[in-house]
Design an enzyme around this catalytic site. Structure first.
Site, PDB file in Angstrom:
ATOM      1  CE  LYS A 172      -5.651   5.833   7.482  1.00  0.00           C
ATOM      2  NZ  LYS A 172      -4.126   5.995   6.678  1.00  0.00           N
ATOM      3  CE1 TYR A 200      -2.178   1.121   7.778  1.00  0.00           C
ATOM      4  CE2 TYR A 200      -2.165   2.243   9.940  1.00  0.00           C
ATOM      5  CZ  TYR A 200      -2.548   2.009   8.661  1.00  0.00           C
ATOM      6  OH  TYR A 200      -3.685   3.061   8.351  1.00  0.00           O
ATOM      7  CG  PHE A 257       7.060   6.828   7.149  1.00  0.00           C
ATOM      8  CD1 PHE A 257       6.090   5.708   7.528  1.00  0.00           C
ATOM      9  CD2 PHE A 257       7.909   6.697   6.241  1.00  0.00           C
ATOM     10  CE1 PHE A 257       5.639   4.988   6.433  1.00  0.00           C
ATOM     11  CE2 PHE A 257       7.641   5.674   5.140  1.00  0.00           C
ATOM     12  CZ  PHE A 257       6.699   4.812   5.275  1.00  0.00           C
ATOM     13  NE  ARG A 274      -6.568   0.099  -2.020  1.00  0.00           N
ATOM     14  CZ  ARG A 274      -5.188   0.354  -1.368  1.00  0.00           C
ATOM     15  NH1 ARG A 274      -5.701   0.522   0.134  1.00  0.00           N
ATOM     16  NH2 ARG A 274      -4.281   0.585  -1.793  1.00  0.00           N
ATOM     17  NE  ARG A 278      -6.301   7.540   1.253  1.00  0.00           N
ATOM     18  CZ  ARG A 278      -5.614   6.434   1.334  1.00  0.00           C
ATOM     19  NH1 ARG A 278      -5.057   6.123   0.290  1.00  0.00           N
ATOM     20  NH2 ARG A 278      -5.432   5.483   2.269  1.00  0.00           N
ATOM     21  CG  ASN A 305      -4.177   8.675   3.932  1.00  0.00           C
ATOM     22  OD1 ASN A 305      -4.654   8.206   5.108  1.00  0.00           O
ATOM     23  ND2 ASN A 305      -3.351   8.010   3.244  1.00  0.00           N
ATOM     24  CG  HIS A 323      -7.065   0.935   6.392  1.00  0.00           C
ATOM     25  ND1 HIS A 323      -5.927   0.368   5.590  1.00  0.00           N
ATOM     26  CD2 HIS A 323      -7.826  -0.289   6.219  1.00  0.00           C
ATOM     27  CE1 HIS A 323      -5.887  -0.837   5.531  1.00  0.00           C
ATOM     28  NE2 HIS A 323      -7.094  -1.360   6.004  1.00  0.00           N
ATOM     29  CD  GLU A 339      -6.901  -4.657   6.101  1.00  0.00           C
ATOM     30  OE1 GLU A 339      -7.721  -4.025   5.576  1.00  0.00           O
ATOM     31  OE2 GLU A 339      -5.531  -4.372   6.058  1.00  0.00           O
TER      32      GLU A 339
END
Ligand code: IDP
Ligand code: MG
Length: 154
Positions: free
Chosen positions: A9, A49, A57, A85, A102, A112, A115, A126
């Site tokens: 990110k 998303y 948010f 993950r 993280r 964070n 993704h 994805e």
């Protein structure tokens, strides 16, 4: 072998953590089969998303994800989806376990760093959403027999 999507990110790009995060996944034994820098369009983020569109948010997440280009990667390995993950840690970074990306490197729920796809089904969708077929590669990993036992190799 599974394939899964990872996005580094804007906070990872801005904080010069791209190399560190990629290095962690490489050193784990995961195989990089696609990588590129992308400025994410709003419509792609709204699909990516979609489980958060409508939350108060969400506009802030969308603008955060557009602050700089991101690095999109596709990683391959045995149980790659769940393995990444686990390496990533929980969403709220300040509660993520020590040793995770993280947990070691971030403090925020929003910023964070990374993704990663959350299921095999999501990963397939994805990877297709972010990569064209000719941007994904198959090549021999000469260390594979040292990373996996014969029964684990794909
Ligand atoms: P994940 O990235 O751990 O899979 P998701 O629930 O899928 O978490 O949320 C996607 C991303 O949206 C998170 O990584 C984070 O950047 C952002 N996000 C999720 N929940 C919140 C929140 O409550 N406040 C701000 N940002 C959030
Ligand atoms: Mg998610």
């Amino acid at each position: 072998m599974e394939r899964t999507l990872v996005l580094l990110k804007p906070d990872a790009v801005q904080r010069d953590l791209v190399g560190d995060i990629i290095s962690r996944l490489e050193r784990k034994g995961l195989k990089l089969v696609g990588i590129k820098m992308m400025q994410l369009p709003a419509d792609l983020l709204d699909v990516h998303y979609r489980h958060l569109v409508g939350r108060s948010f969400y506009p802030e997440i969308r603008s955060f994800m557009q602050r700089t280009p991101v690095i999109a990667c596709c990683w391959q390995g045995a149980d790659a989806v769940n393995t990444i993950r686990l390496l990533c840690g929980v969403t709220k970074a300040r509660e993520a376990a020590p040793g995770t990306i993280r947990g070691e490197l971030a403090m925020s729920v929003q910023a964070n760093l990374i993704h990663c796809s959350d299921s095999l089904e999501t990963a397939q969708a994805e990877v297709e959403r972010f990569f064209k077929p000719d941007e994904l590669f198959e090549y021999e990993d000469i260390l594979e027999t040292f990373i996996y036992s014969s029964g684990e190799q794909g």
